[in-house]
Write a protein that holds these residues in place. Sequence first.
Motif, PDB file in Angstrom:
ATOM      1  N   THR A 165      43.560  12.790  22.033  1.00 34.67           N
ATOM      2  CA  THR A 165      43.115  11.575  22.469  1.00 34.67           C
ATOM      3  C   THR A 165      41.770  11.836  23.040  1.00 34.67           C
ATOM      4  O   THR A 165      41.666  12.540  23.717  1.00 34.67           O
ATOM      5  N   ARG A 166      41.087  10.575  22.988  1.00 33.54           N
ATOM      6  CA  ARG A 166      39.828  10.484  23.738  1.00 33.54           C
ATOM      7  C   ARG A 166      39.871   9.375  24.649  1.00 33.54           C
ATOM      8  O   ARG A 166      40.103   8.174  24.253  1.00 33.54           O
ATOM      9  N   THR A 167      39.336   9.756  25.955  1.00 40.08           N
ATOM     10  CA  THR A 167      38.961   8.628  26.969  1.00 40.08           C
ATOM     11  C   THR A 167      37.477   8.614  26.926  1.00 40.08           C
ATOM     12  O   THR A 167      36.858   9.272  26.393  1.00 40.08           O
ATOM     13  N   GLU A 168      37.209   8.076  28.184  1.00 41.87           N
ATOM     14  CA  GLU A 168      35.548   7.791  28.271  1.00 41.87           C
ATOM     15  C   GLU A 168      34.905   8.965  28.278  1.00 41.87           C
ATOM     16  O   GLU A 168      33.971   9.157  27.874  1.00 41.87           O
ATOM     17  N   HIS A 169      35.467   9.994  29.180  1.00 44.23           N
ATOM     18  CA  HIS A 169      34.893  11.334  29.373  1.00 44.23           C
ATOM     19  C   HIS A 169      35.527  12.470  28.949  1.00 44.23           C
ATOM     20  O   HIS A 169      35.104  13.654  29.452  1.00 44.23           O
ATOM     21  N   THR A 170      36.853  12.401  28.238  1.00 45.99           N
ATOM     22  CA  THR A 170      37.552  13.581  28.022  1.00 45.99           C
ATOM     23  C   THR A 170      38.115  13.336  26.578  1.00 45.99           C
ATOM     24  O   THR A 170      38.645  12.322  26.201  1.00 45.99           O
TER      25      THR A 170
ATOM     26  N   THR B 212      34.006  19.101  21.543  1.00 45.02           N
ATOM     27  CA  THR B 212      33.586  18.549  22.805  1.00 45.02           C
ATOM     28  C   THR B 212      32.477  18.578  22.937  1.00 45.02           C
ATOM     29  O   THR B 212      31.663  17.555  23.507  1.00 45.02           O
TER      30      THR B 212
ATOM     31  N   TYR C  71      30.998  16.126  25.495  1.00 41.05           N
ATOM     32  CA  TYR C  71      31.872  16.078  26.657  1.00 41.05           C
ATOM     33  C   TYR C  71      32.075  17.456  27.461  1.00 41.05           C
ATOM     34  O   TYR C  71      32.563  17.741  28.319  1.00 41.05           O
TER      35      TYR C  71
END
Length: 115
Positions: A76-81, A109, A114
């Motif tokens: 799963t990718r979020t804005e910063h992770t 990453t 990231y």
Amino acid sequence: MDQGNLGTSRRPDRPDGPAVLLGPFDNLIWYRPRTQRLFGFTHTLAAYKPAHHRAHGYYVCPLLAHDQLIARADLTRTEHTLTIHHMTTEPDHPPEAPQLLDEAYARMTTAVGYS
């Protein structure tokens, strides 16, 4: 393209190359019958299936290491992770599969900015 520079790229850290997480649409696994024939690996895009019908997760990336598809990681990718929710190993996976996943995850990453 400068033909004189072909073959001079840096060699991987391992003689057999680093472990790599493949996206579900990667050319290596895109044609599912070939993937099954070459690797004995069945890959299904489950993002559009209801959660209770998913065998390995929502957005699953196969782990390629030692010329084998040895595991799957649900990412799963979020804005910063970038997060690994779940890892499933194949029956004939090498014992170092978790370490190989960690290495591939670290490279991914870094590649997406990231780290």
